[in-house]
Enzyme design. Sequence first.
Site, short mmCIF file in Angstrom:
data_model
loop_
_atom_site.label_atom_id
_atom_site.label_comp_id
_atom_site.label_asym_id
_atom_site.label_seq_id
_atom_site.Cartn_x
_atom_site.Cartn_y
_atom_site.Cartn_z
N GLY A 68 -2.13 -70.33 -52.78
CA GLY A 68 -1.39 -70.80 -54.00
C GLY A 68 -2.21 -72.01 -54.00
N GLY A 70 -2.22 -75.08 -54.60
CA GLY A 70 -3.23 -75.81 -53.51
C GLY A 70 -4.15 -75.02 -53.03
N SER A 71 -4.10 -73.69 -51.90
CA SER A 71 -5.32 -73.34 -52.00
C SER A 71 -6.40 -73.12 -52.71
CB SER A 71 -5.43 -72.41 -50.89
OG SER A 71 -4.51 -71.56 -50.42
N LEU A 72 -6.88 -73.38 -53.80
CA LEU A 72 -7.36 -73.15 -54.71
C LEU A 72 -7.96 -74.80 -54.78
CD1 LEU A 72 -8.90 -70.91 -56.88
CD2 LEU A 72 -6.79 -71.97 -59.00
N SER A 73 -6.80 -75.68 -54.96
CA SER A 73 -7.52 -76.96 -55.70
C SER A 73 -8.73 -77.47 -53.99
CB SER A 73 -6.41 -77.87 -56.00
OG SER A 73 -6.43 -79.08 -55.65
N ARG A 74 -8.10 -77.04 -52.83
CA ARG A 74 -9.34 -77.64 -51.59
C ARG A 74 -10.13 -77.29 -51.85
NH1 ARG A 74 -4.06 -77.50 -49.20
NH2 ARG A 74 -4.24 -75.64 -48.49
N GLU A 274 -0.15 -80.19 -53.62
CA GLU A 274 -0.38 -80.90 -51.99
C GLU A 274 0.20 -82.60 -52.22
OE1 GLU A 274 -1.34 -78.86 -49.56
OE2 GLU A 274 -0.21 -77.12 -50.85
#
Length: 297
Positions: A68, A70-74, A274
Amino acid sequence: MRIAAIINERAGTVACLSPPVVAARLSAIWTSLGHQAHVTLAEGKDMGRAIRKACRDPAVHAVIIGGGDGSLSRSLKHVVGSGKSLGVLPLGTMNYVARQFGVPFDLDRAAVALADAVPTPTDLGRVNDRFFLIRACLGAFPEFIRSRDEARRKGGSFLDGALAGLTGLARGHRLIEAELIGPDVQARIATSFFMVSNNMCRDSDPFQLERERMDGATLGVYIGQGAGPFSLMDLGLQVAMGRWASNEALIRGSLPWLEIRTRQRKPLVSIDGEVEKMEAPFRFDILPGVLPMLVPK
């Protein structure tokens, strides 16, 4: 092209299809199109370790994140400055980034589209030392997200989560009381909603949160007018109709940077969906063209 794909094995799509099946399908598609691909299944902190390893590998050209927003952002803290292009397989709930860049939601079609995608210079937002691709929010929205996610973790549906979030807001939420400082701007605010976006939002489907462009070198700043429950309700109705640019319940503007000094020492902040507590004060910046994003032709 040599691809390192890191897939969140807890993502709904992956769990439904079986993680090993997803990995095998992706590897087969990219190999058939003439690319070398290594697919890693991971979750939690192991995803961060796998992304960091891929970004340090001189043989890797592109890092593709399956998960998602959030995974991409992190992943951004590892990818920025690594010389790698970044792609996304939309396996999350909202998938704002994939929508923005036209990545198909079907897994196989997305893999094919990314295989032929063009690395495109893309702006990033930054709050303190944290990058974001979509937006950062203070006020009622992070509290809504926190209540929603708690309900989802307990096995609730998407609707259950949304209702839990709204119920939490109905019980009360913290106002953001802050001083804003920017180029030719200094003001004090008290609001239930404060959002900074990576480039300006356009009026569109609220579930897409579409930006006008991703290379405009500006932050979009959106502040809810008023601080009570009725003003928040009015804002919510306007947003539900897809109104960002024409939303009368919002004060909006564009700035290259902004400082926010809040009365709270560590308020809740939502960054690309997130939620976390962050140390105030906050410094927002736009970083023009620092991310080579894989954009389908």
